[in-house]
Design a protein around this motif. Structure first.
Motif, PDB file in Angstrom:
ATOM      1  N   ALA A 236       7.637  28.404 -89.182  1.00  0.00           N
ATOM      2  CA  ALA A 236       7.195  27.308 -90.032  1.00  0.00           C
ATOM      3  C   ALA A 236       8.358  26.799 -90.875  1.00  0.00           C
ATOM      4  O   ALA A 236       9.500  27.254 -90.739  1.00  0.00           O
ATOM      5  CB  ALA A 236       6.035  27.771 -90.917  1.00  0.00           C
ATOM      6  N   SER A 237       8.050  25.852 -91.766  1.00  0.00           N
ATOM      7  CA  SER A 237       9.080  25.223 -92.589  1.00  0.00           C
ATOM      8  C   SER A 237       8.687  25.289 -94.053  1.00  0.00           C
ATOM      9  O   SER A 237       7.676  24.706 -94.455  1.00  0.00           O
ATOM     10  CB  SER A 237       9.259  23.767 -92.161  1.00  0.00           C
TER      11      SER A 237
ATOM     12  N   VAL B 154       4.740  35.387 -89.413  1.00  0.00           N
ATOM     13  CA  VAL B 154       5.220  34.066 -89.811  1.00  0.00           C
ATOM     14  C   VAL B 154       6.601  34.193 -90.411  1.00  0.00           C
ATOM     15  O   VAL B 154       6.861  35.101 -91.220  1.00  0.00           O
ATOM     16  CB  VAL B 154       4.278  33.410 -90.851  1.00  0.00           C
ATOM     17  N   ILE B 155       7.512  33.299 -90.021  1.00  0.00           N
ATOM     18  CA  ILE B 155       8.841  33.257 -90.614  1.00  0.00           C
ATOM     19  C   ILE B 155       9.188  31.822 -90.962  1.00  0.00           C
ATOM     20  O   ILE B 155       8.601  30.864 -90.434  1.00  0.00           O
ATOM     21  CB  ILE B 155       9.911  33.850 -89.667  1.00  0.00           C
ATOM     22  N   ASP B 156      10.142  31.682 -91.867  1.00  0.00           N
ATOM     23  CA  ASP B 156      10.622  30.367 -92.288  1.00  0.00           C
ATOM     24  C   ASP B 156      11.841  30.015 -91.445  1.00  0.00           C
ATOM     25  O   ASP B 156      12.896  30.660 -91.561  1.00  0.00           O
ATOM     26  CB  ASP B 156      10.978  30.404 -93.773  1.00  0.00           C
TER      27      ASP B 156
ATOM     28  N   ARG C 177       0.241  31.410 -92.084  1.00  0.00           N
ATOM     29  CA  ARG C 177      -0.347  32.742 -92.318  1.00  0.00           C
ATOM     30  C   ARG C 177      -1.847  32.621 -92.554  1.00  0.00           C
ATOM     31  O   ARG C 177      -2.642  33.398 -92.012  1.00  0.00           O
ATOM     32  CB  ARG C 177       0.348  33.399 -93.501  1.00  0.00           C
TER      33      ARG C 177
ATOM     34  N   VAL D 267       4.940  28.381 -94.432  1.00  0.00           N
ATOM     35  CA  VAL D 267       4.703  29.795 -94.136  1.00  0.00           C
ATOM     36  C   VAL D 267       3.305  30.198 -94.594  1.00  0.00           C
ATOM     37  O   VAL D 267       2.556  30.869 -93.867  1.00  0.00           O
ATOM     38  CB  VAL D 267       5.778  30.671 -94.807  1.00  0.00           C
TER      39      VAL D 267
ATOM     40  N   ASP E 197       8.120  27.421 -97.947  1.00  0.00           N
ATOM     41  CA  ASP E 197       7.141  28.397 -98.416  1.00  0.00           C
ATOM     42  C   ASP E 197       5.719  27.931 -98.159  1.00  0.00           C
ATOM     43  O   ASP E 197       4.837  28.730 -97.812  1.00  0.00           O
ATOM     44  CB  ASP E 197       7.333  28.655 -99.909  1.00  0.00           C
TER      45      ASP E 197
ATOM     46  N   SER F  20       4.040  24.627 -88.854  1.00  0.00           N
ATOM     47  CA  SER F  20       3.381  24.016 -90.012  1.00  0.00           C
ATOM     48  C   SER F  20       3.246  22.509 -89.854  1.00  0.00           C
ATOM     49  O   SER F  20       2.772  21.832 -90.767  1.00  0.00           O
ATOM     50  CB  SER F  20       4.148  24.344 -91.300  1.00  0.00           C
TER      51      SER F  20
ATOM     52  N   ASP G  24      15.153  32.179 -92.270  1.00  0.00           N
ATOM     53  CA  ASP G  24      15.145  33.476 -91.596  1.00  0.00           C
ATOM     54  C   ASP G  24      15.907  33.442 -90.272  1.00  0.00           C
ATOM     55  O   ASP G  24      16.143  32.376 -89.684  1.00  0.00           O
ATOM     56  CB  ASP G  24      13.700  33.913 -91.335  1.00  0.00           C
TER      57      ASP G  24
END
Length: 314
Positions: A177-178, A194-196, A187, A183, A180, A155, A200
């Motif tokens: 990504a970093s 995609v994950i945080d 996406r 993410v 919400d 991100s 995660d």
């Protein structure tokens, strides 16, 4: 011309708006009337003096700004590629001739490119160094369509552009990504998963995405989480890290890790432009600041944001 300049290196309060002479245009130069300039993390590093002498002598008043977009105001006698008034973007290194935090900046013609018709000037102004660094990293990895790539820092400035460039090439992308908003951005830009990275389990998500291990990784943010994540890269895979990655890895992953610099040659910008024209590529500009608020722009570099920050000059 109006410009933001430093009389000495230091904190945010050293930035000041003043009048400076127009830069001289050499035979191979383009004088750009700047409309938008990128504001990046390395600008703050440079402001503090950490690059003093690295790229050439530091000449005060010192004007920051590594990438920008605007129009051709003048050109040297040996420059034939551009027309006066044409929309262009460019990359530069501020030392010793000055950067893009100014109404006008002079750049060698080889580091200037036309702005694709479909790209807004604001996006072009914040794009060049990050996009070209992302493109060079993908070239270094040499992944084929349907192979798997982790973009760590997906991100950020380099990362969100790397996601789009990789997907354009048919590479399957796991974006780390970093937050919400990060993410959501990754996406929306087409990442396959995609994950945080803040919340995660990145290695677990990576092995779920590619059970046999990932084919490659482009790492734009260092640290402990990144180092753990790189264990999910195949031993036969490759890892690309832009030069100056911080914090630097402490432990070596099993895969080959390479550091590199972005290619800003006409060949690279021509390729980038072709991708932009053939896709829905965008530069996500989180916030744009007027020149009068340059101190706020540099303070914002320490805040959470996704994509890029920009300075409106023209």
């Amino acid at each position: 011309m109006k410009a933001v300049a430093l009389d000495r290196f230091g904190g945010v309060d050293e930035l000041s708006l003043r009048r400076l002479p127009l830069p001289e245009v050499g035979d191979d130069d383009v004088l750009i009337q700047v409309e938008f300039a990128g504001v990046a993390s390395w600008d703050a590093v440079e402001r503090k003096g950490d690059y003093d002498g690295v790229f050439g002598p530091s000449v005060f008043p010192y004007v920051l700004g590594w990438d920008a977009a605007g129009t051709v105001a003048a050109k040297g006698r040996d420059v034939t590629r551009f027309d006066l008034g044409e929309r262009v973007y460019a990359t530069t290194i501020p030392a010793p001739r000055g950067g893009f935090y100014a109404e006008y900046a002079v750049v060698e013609a080889e580091f200037v490119a036309r702005v694709p018709d479909r790209l807004p000037t604001e996006q072009a102004g914040a794009m060049a160094w990050d996009a070209l660094t992302a493109l060079s990293g993908l070239d270094l990895l040499g992944l084929r369509p349907d192979e798997t790539l982790m973009v760590f820092g997906a991100s950020g400035g380099i990362g969100h552009q790397a996601v789009q460039l990789a997907r354009h090439s048919g590479i399957r992308v796991l974006a780390v990504a970093s937050g919400d908003d990060g993410v959501a951005l990754a996406r929306r830009l087409g990442a396959d998963a995609v994950i945080d990275g803040r919340k995660d389990d990145v290695p677990a998500a990576a092995f779920e995405f590619a059970p046999g291990g990932l084919d490659g990784a482009l790492v734009t943010v260092g640290g402990e989480i990144a180092e753990r994540a790189l264990r999910a890269i195949k031993s036969s895979g490759r890892i690309a890290c832009p030069s100056g990655l911080l914090p630097a890895p402490v432990t070596s992953p099993g895969a080959t890790m390479s550091y590199y610099d972005g290619d800003r040659s006409p060949t690279a910008t021509d390729r980038l432009n072709a991708i932009i024209e053939a896709s829905s590529f965008e530069v996500h500009v989180a916030r744009t600041f007027p020149m009068e608020r340059i101190k706020d722009a540099h303070r914002a570099l320490n805040d959470h944001y996704v994509g890029k920050l920009a300075l409106e000059v023209g």
